[in-house]
Scaffold this motif. Structure first.
Motif, PDB file in Angstrom:
ATOM      1  N   UNK A   1       0.837  -1.179   0.000  1.00 12.69           N
ATOM      2  CA  UNK A   1       0.000   0.000   0.000  1.00 12.69           C
ATOM      3  C   UNK A   1       0.888   1.251   0.000  1.00 12.69           C
ATOM      4  N   UNK A   2       0.568   2.179  -0.864  1.00 11.58           N
ATOM      5  CA  UNK A   2       1.348   3.409  -0.971  1.00 11.58           C
ATOM      6  C   UNK A   2       1.126   4.294   0.251  1.00 11.58           C
ATOM      7  N   UNK A   3       2.165   4.974   0.628  1.00 14.06           N
ATOM      8  CA  UNK A   3       2.098   5.870   1.776  1.00 14.06           C
ATOM      9  C   UNK A   3       1.481   7.189   1.346  1.00 14.06           C
ATOM     10  N   UNK A   4       0.530   7.664   2.142  1.00 14.53           N
ATOM     11  CA  UNK A   4      -0.058   8.988   1.892  1.00 14.53           C
ATOM     12  C   UNK A   4       0.939  10.037   2.360  1.00 14.53           C
ATOM     13  N   UNK A   5       1.236  10.988   1.514  1.00 10.35           N
ATOM     14  CA  UNK A   5       2.154  12.068   1.867  1.00 10.35           C
ATOM     15  C   UNK A   5       1.404  13.386   1.791  1.00 10.35           C
ATOM     16  N   UNK A   6       1.560  14.203   2.817  1.00 10.24           N
ATOM     17  CA  UNK A   6       0.964  15.533   2.785  1.00 10.24           C
ATOM     18  C   UNK A   6       1.599  16.319   1.649  1.00 10.24           C
TER      19      UNK A   6
ATOM     20  N   UNK B   1       1.534  19.656   1.106  1.00 10.28           N
ATOM     21  CA  UNK B   1       1.939  21.038   1.359  1.00 10.28           C
ATOM     22  C   UNK B   1       3.435  21.095   1.664  1.00 10.28           C
ATOM     23  N   UNK B   2       3.965  22.313   1.745  1.00 14.66           N
ATOM     24  CA  UNK B   2       5.387  22.525   2.026  1.00 14.66           C
ATOM     25  C   UNK B   2       5.782  21.771   3.297  1.00 14.66           C
ATOM     26  N   UNK B   3       6.846  20.996   3.221  1.00 17.29           N
ATOM     27  CA  UNK B   3       7.315  20.234   4.382  1.00 17.29           C
ATOM     28  C   UNK B   3       6.463  19.016   4.693  1.00 17.29           C
ATOM     29  N   UNK B   4       5.563  18.686   3.798  1.00 17.66           N
ATOM     30  CA  UNK B   4       4.634  17.587   4.036  1.00 17.66           C
ATOM     31  C   UNK B   4       5.290  16.231   4.187  1.00 17.66           C
ATOM     32  N   UNK B   5       6.377  16.016   3.474  1.00 21.67           N
ATOM     33  CA  UNK B   5       7.093  14.739   3.568  1.00 21.67           C
ATOM     34  C   UNK B   5       7.585  14.498   4.997  1.00 21.67           C
ATOM     35  N   UNK B   6       8.124  15.537   5.610  1.00 20.63           N
ATOM     36  CA  UNK B   6       8.625  15.409   6.980  1.00 20.63           C
ATOM     37  C   UNK B   6       7.480  15.200   7.975  1.00 20.63           C
ATOM     38  N   UNK B   7       6.371  15.917   7.782  1.00 18.88           N
ATOM     39  CA  UNK B   7       5.235  15.727   8.691  1.00 18.88           C
ATOM     40  C   UNK B   7       4.663  14.324   8.513  1.00 18.88           C
ATOM     41  N   UNK B   8       4.657  13.841   7.291  1.00 19.29           N
ATOM     42  CA  UNK B   8       4.204  12.472   7.041  1.00 19.29           C
ATOM     43  C   UNK B   8       5.092  11.481   7.790  1.00 19.29           C
ATOM     44  N   UNK B   9       6.390  11.703   7.763  1.00 24.96           N
ATOM     45  CA  UNK B   9       7.327  10.813   8.443  1.00 24.96           C
ATOM     46  C   UNK B   9       7.063  10.785   9.948  1.00 24.96           C
ATOM     47  N   UNK B  10       6.800  11.940  10.529  1.00 26.41           N
ATOM     48  CA  UNK B  10       6.511  11.995  11.961  1.00 26.41           C
ATOM     49  C   UNK B  10       5.107  11.488  12.263  1.00 26.41           C
ATOM     50  N   UNK B  11       4.159  11.833  11.398  1.00 33.07           N
ATOM     51  CA  UNK B  11       2.744  11.602  11.676  1.00 33.07           C
ATOM     52  C   UNK B  11       2.180  12.867  12.292  1.00 33.07           C
ATOM     53  N   UNK B  12       1.088  13.361  11.759  1.00 39.57           N
ATOM     54  CA  UNK B  12       0.521  14.621  12.243  1.00 39.57           C
ATOM     55  C   UNK B  12       0.120  14.529  13.711  1.00 39.57           C
ATOM     56  N   UNK B  13      -0.536  13.445  14.092  1.00 45.68           N
ATOM     57  CA  UNK B  13      -0.960  13.295  15.488  1.00 45.68           C
ATOM     58  C   UNK B  13       0.234  13.170  16.411  1.00 45.68           C
TER      59      UNK B  13
ATOM     60  N   UNK C   1       5.052  25.836  13.579  1.00 48.01           N
ATOM     61  CA  UNK C   1       3.827  26.643  13.621  1.00 48.01           C
ATOM     62  C   UNK C   1       2.979  26.354  12.382  1.00 48.01           C
ATOM     63  N   UNK C   2       3.606  26.300  11.236  1.00 42.48           N
ATOM     64  CA  UNK C   2       2.918  26.000   9.980  1.00 42.48           C
ATOM     65  C   UNK C   2       2.248  24.627  10.056  1.00 42.48           C
ATOM     66  N   UNK C   3       2.945  23.639  10.578  1.00 46.84           N
ATOM     67  CA  UNK C   3       2.371  22.300  10.729  1.00 46.84           C
ATOM     68  C   UNK C   3       1.136  22.328  11.620  1.00 46.84           C
ATOM     69  N   UNK C   4       1.210  23.046  12.721  1.00 49.93           N
ATOM     70  CA  UNK C   4       0.049  23.130  13.615  1.00 49.93           C
ATOM     71  C   UNK C   4      -1.144  23.755  12.903  1.00 49.93           C
ATOM     72  N   UNK C   5      -0.893  24.776  12.117  1.00 47.64           N
ATOM     73  CA  UNK C   5      -1.968  25.400  11.339  1.00 47.64           C
ATOM     74  C   UNK C   5      -2.565  24.411  10.345  1.00 47.64           C
TER      75      UNK C   5
ATOM     76  N   UNK D   1      -7.093  19.637   9.061  1.00 42.91           N
ATOM     77  CA  UNK D   1      -7.215  18.220   8.715  1.00 42.91           C
ATOM     78  C   UNK D   1      -8.540  17.630   9.182  1.00 42.91           C
ATOM     79  N   UNK D   2      -8.924  16.564   8.516  1.00 46.02           N
ATOM     80  CA  UNK D   2     -10.141  15.824   8.819  1.00 46.02           C
ATOM     81  C   UNK D   2      -9.958  15.053  10.130  1.00 46.02           C
ATOM     82  N   UNK D   3     -10.899  15.215  11.042  1.00 46.22           N
ATOM     83  CA  UNK D   3     -10.823  14.540  12.348  1.00 46.22           C
ATOM     84  C   UNK D   3     -10.782  13.027  12.177  1.00 46.22           C
ATOM     85  N   UNK D   4     -11.515  12.519  11.207  1.00 39.67           N
ATOM     86  CA  UNK D   4     -11.530  11.074  10.964  1.00 39.67           C
ATOM     87  C   UNK D   4     -10.138  10.553  10.655  1.00 39.67           C
TER      88      UNK D   4
END
Length: 96
Positions: A1-6, A8-20, A59-63, A68-71
């Motif tokens: 299964x392919x990994x979902x990547x954000x 937006x700018x810096x999305x790859x790094x946030x994907x690596x960490x996980x938004x939550x 700060x940008x990531x928090x915004x 993002x969708x709560x689900x």
């Protein structure tokens, strides 16, 4: 299964960490040192490394998390609901 990547700018790094996970760790660092949900994934040390090198994006990531969708935020492995994640992100931004 392919990994979902954000996409937006810096999305790859946030994907690596996980938004939550990112919000949980940020909350631990800036608001409540007893909050330890971020420690649940065995990969947390790698995520901390990404967190450290993306400080200029936090700060940008928090915004973005607030948009993002709560689900989708519910699909974390750190036992926090999407609503909790968004509440924590909002609190972090208010104290920025």
């Amino acid at each position: 299964m392919a990994r979902h990547t954000f996409t937006f700018q810096g999305g790859e790094e946030l994907t690596t960490m996980g938004a939550s996970w990112f919000v949980s760790y940020c909350y631990y660092k800036k608001i409540k040192s007893t909050h330890l949900n971020w420690r649940k994934p065995s990969t947390y040390t790698n995520r901390i490394s990404v967190f450290g090198r993306t400080q200029n994006m936090h700060k940008y990531y928090l915004e973005r998390v607030l948009e993002m969708d709560i689900t989708n935020l519910n699909k974390n492995r750190i036992d926090l609901s999407g609503i909790q994640i968004k509440e924590m992100a909002k609190e972090l931004l208010e104290k920025w």
